[in-house]
Design a protein around this motif. Sequence first.
Motif, mmCIF file in Angstrom:
data_model
loop_
_atom_site.group_PDB
_atom_site.id
_atom_site.type_symbol
_atom_site.label_atom_id
_atom_site.label_comp_id
_atom_site.label_asym_id
_atom_site.label_seq_id
_atom_site.Cartn_x
_atom_site.Cartn_y
_atom_site.Cartn_z
ATOM 1 N N GLY A 1 16.590 55.869 -17.158
ATOM 2 C CA GLY A 1 17.399 56.422 -16.086
ATOM 3 C C GLY A 1 16.559 57.296 -15.173
ATOM 4 O O GLY A 1 15.724 58.061 -15.634
ATOM 5 N N GLY A 2 16.767 57.165 -13.888
ATOM 6 C CA GLY A 2 16.017 57.943 -12.918
ATOM 7 C C GLY A 2 14.734 57.288 -12.460
ATOM 8 O O GLY A 2 13.988 57.859 -11.683
ATOM 9 N N SER A 3 14.469 56.085 -12.911
ATOM 10 C CA SER A 3 13.259 55.363 -12.504
ATOM 11 C C SER A 3 13.581 54.451 -11.317
ATOM 12 O O SER A 3 14.732 54.300 -10.916
ATOM 13 C CB SER A 3 12.733 54.525 -13.665
ATOM 14 O OG SER A 3 13.655 53.492 -13.975
ATOM 15 N N TRP A 4 12.549 53.837 -10.769
ATOM 16 C CA TRP A 4 12.749 52.908 -9.652
ATOM 17 C C TRP A 4 13.632 51.744 -10.064
ATOM 18 O O TRP A 4 14.516 51.323 -9.323
ATOM 19 C CB TRP A 4 11.404 52.426 -9.118
ATOM 20 C CG TRP A 4 11.550 51.389 -8.036
ATOM 21 C CD1 TRP A 4 11.092 50.116 -8.064
ATOM 22 C CD2 TRP A 4 12.217 51.541 -6.777
ATOM 23 N NE1 TRP A 4 11.427 49.471 -6.899
ATOM 24 C CE2 TRP A 4 12.123 50.326 -6.094
ATOM 25 C CE3 TRP A 4 12.896 52.585 -6.165
ATOM 26 C CZ2 TRP A 4 12.675 50.120 -4.831
ATOM 27 C CZ3 TRP A 4 13.453 52.371 -4.897
ATOM 28 C CH2 TRP A 4 13.325 51.155 -4.255
ATOM 29 N N LYS A 5 13.430 51.224 -11.261
ATOM 30 C CA LYS A 5 14.249 50.101 -11.733
ATOM 31 C C LYS A 5 15.728 50.501 -11.778
ATOM 32 O O LYS A 5 16.599 49.736 -11.378
ATOM 33 C CB LYS A 5 13.769 49.635 -13.107
ATOM 34 C CG LYS A 5 14.490 48.412 -13.598
ATOM 35 C CD LYS A 5 13.890 47.880 -14.878
ATOM 36 C CE LYS A 5 14.600 46.621 -15.302
ATOM 37 N NZ LYS A 5 14.031 46.033 -16.494
ATOM 38 N N ASP A 6 15.988 51.692 -12.232
ATOM 39 C CA ASP A 6 17.354 52.204 -12.303
ATOM 40 C C ASP A 6 17.956 52.331 -10.895
ATOM 41 O O ASP A 6 19.092 51.932 -10.658
ATOM 42 C CB ASP A 6 17.341 53.556 -13.017
ATOM 43 C CG ASP A 6 18.720 54.097 -13.316
ATOM 44 O OD1 ASP A 6 19.591 53.320 -13.740
ATOM 45 O OD2 ASP A 6 18.911 55.313 -13.138
ATOM 46 N N LEU A 7 17.176 52.869 -9.960
ATOM 47 C CA LEU A 7 17.671 53.029 -8.588
ATOM 48 C C LEU A 7 17.924 51.686 -7.921
ATOM 49 O O LEU A 7 18.899 51.535 -7.187
ATOM 50 C CB LEU A 7 16.696 53.850 -7.747
ATOM 51 C CG LEU A 7 17.078 54.032 -6.277
ATOM 52 C CD1 LEU A 7 18.428 54.724 -6.132
ATOM 53 C CD2 LEU A 7 16.012 54.805 -5.544
ATOM 54 N N THR A 8 17.071 50.698 -8.168
ATOM 55 C CA THR A 8 17.281 49.405 -7.513
ATOM 56 C C THR A 8 18.591 48.767 -7.970
ATOM 57 O O THR A 8 19.302 48.188 -7.154
ATOM 58 C CB THR A 8 16.111 48.430 -7.753
ATOM 59 O OG1 THR A 8 15.902 48.260 -9.137
ATOM 60 C CG2 THR A 8 14.845 48.922 -7.093
ATOM 61 N N SER A 9 18.914 48.893 -9.236
ATOM 62 C CA SER A 9 20.177 48.342 -9.736
ATOM 63 C C SER A 9 21.371 49.107 -9.175
ATOM 64 O O SER A 9 22.310 48.515 -8.649
ATOM 65 C CB SER A 9 20.215 48.396 -11.259
ATOM 66 O OG SER A 9 19.183 47.635 -11.808
ATOM 67 N N ALA A 10 21.332 50.408 -9.294
ATOM 68 C CA ALA A 10 22.451 51.232 -8.842
ATOM 69 C C ALA A 10 22.594 51.184 -7.321
ATOM 70 O O ALA A 10 23.712 51.171 -6.806
ATOM 71 C CB ALA A 10 22.255 52.668 -9.317
ATOM 72 N N GLY A 11 21.474 51.149 -6.610
ATOM 73 C CA GLY A 11 21.515 51.140 -5.151
ATOM 74 C C GLY A 11 22.200 49.907 -4.601
ATOM 75 O O GLY A 11 22.999 49.996 -3.656
ATOM 76 N N TYR A 12 21.897 48.765 -5.173
ATOM 77 C CA TYR A 12 22.533 47.536 -4.697
ATOM 78 C C TYR A 12 24.034 47.566 -4.969
ATOM 79 O O TYR A 12 24.844 47.228 -4.111
ATOM 80 C CB TYR A 12 21.896 46.304 -5.341
ATOM 81 C CG TYR A 12 22.475 45.029 -4.801
ATOM 82 C CD1 TYR A 12 22.089 44.546 -3.559
ATOM 83 C CD2 TYR A 12 23.445 44.326 -5.500
ATOM 84 C CE1 TYR A 12 22.644 43.384 -3.030
ATOM 85 C CE2 TYR A 12 24.005 43.168 -4.985
ATOM 86 C CZ TYR A 12 23.597 42.700 -3.756
ATOM 87 O OH TYR A 12 24.154 41.567 -3.234
ATOM 88 N N LEU A 13 24.404 48.003 -6.167
ATOM 89 C CA LEU A 13 25.831 48.079 -6.506
ATOM 90 C C LEU A 13 26.564 49.068 -5.591
ATOM 91 O O LEU A 13 27.662 48.781 -5.124
ATOM 92 C CB LEU A 13 26.013 48.487 -7.964
ATOM 93 C CG LEU A 13 25.608 47.434 -8.991
ATOM 94 C CD1 LEU A 13 25.649 48.025 -10.399
ATOM 95 C CD2 LEU A 13 26.517 46.218 -8.900
ATOM 96 N N LEU A 14 25.954 50.197 -5.350
ATOM 97 C CA LEU A 14 26.570 51.187 -4.475
ATOM 98 C C LEU A 14 26.720 50.627 -3.052
ATOM 99 O O LEU A 14 27.772 50.775 -2.430
ATOM 100 C CB LEU A 14 25.731 52.461 -4.457
ATOM 101 C CG LEU A 14 26.229 53.590 -3.569
ATOM 102 C CD1 LEU A 14 27.624 54.038 -3.994
ATOM 103 C CD2 LEU A 14 25.261 54.750 -3.622
ATOM 104 N N SER A 15 25.703 49.976 -2.560
ATOM 105 C CA SER A 15 25.756 49.400 -1.216
ATOM 106 C C SER A 15 26.831 48.337 -1.108
ATOM 107 O O SER A 15 27.537 48.234 -0.106
ATOM 108 C CB SER A 15 24.400 48.788 -0.856
ATOM 109 O OG SER A 15 23.416 49.776 -0.848
ATOM 110 N N ASN A 16 26.966 47.554 -2.142
ATOM 111 C CA ASN A 16 27.943 46.474 -2.181
ATOM 112 C C ASN A 16 29.373 47.021 -2.243
ATOM 113 O O ASN A 16 30.319 46.335 -1.873
ATOM 114 C CB ASN A 16 27.663 45.571 -3.376
ATOM 115 C CG ASN A 16 28.351 44.246 -3.296
ATOM 116 O OD1 ASN A 16 28.866 43.851 -2.254
ATOM 117 N ND2 ASN A 16 28.382 43.559 -4.409
#
Length: 99
Positions: A20-35
Amino acid sequence: DGLKNGDSKLAKDYFAREDGGSWKDLTSAGYLLSNAFRRNSTAAPDSLPAVKKYKAFVAEVAKLEKALKKKGATAASDAFPDVEATLNEWLNEIELPSA
């Protein structure tokens, strides 16, 4: 500041980690949030303004990561303003404060 000073350890760790808090975590959460910012359920995710801005941000981060791996911290530091600009555009689109 670490990148400006030639220290790439923190940035490399950020991209390498998977917790949690890594780039991989942000890429997953960021796409879901944007969607989540849909006006209707029939719109394709990639046509959403928030997803487009998120993908532009991810593309700039990829350039920074590539510069970090191939040219080092100083080159990555030079790429940072573009990352920050696209991050702020995305954050504005999803109604969050700028970085």
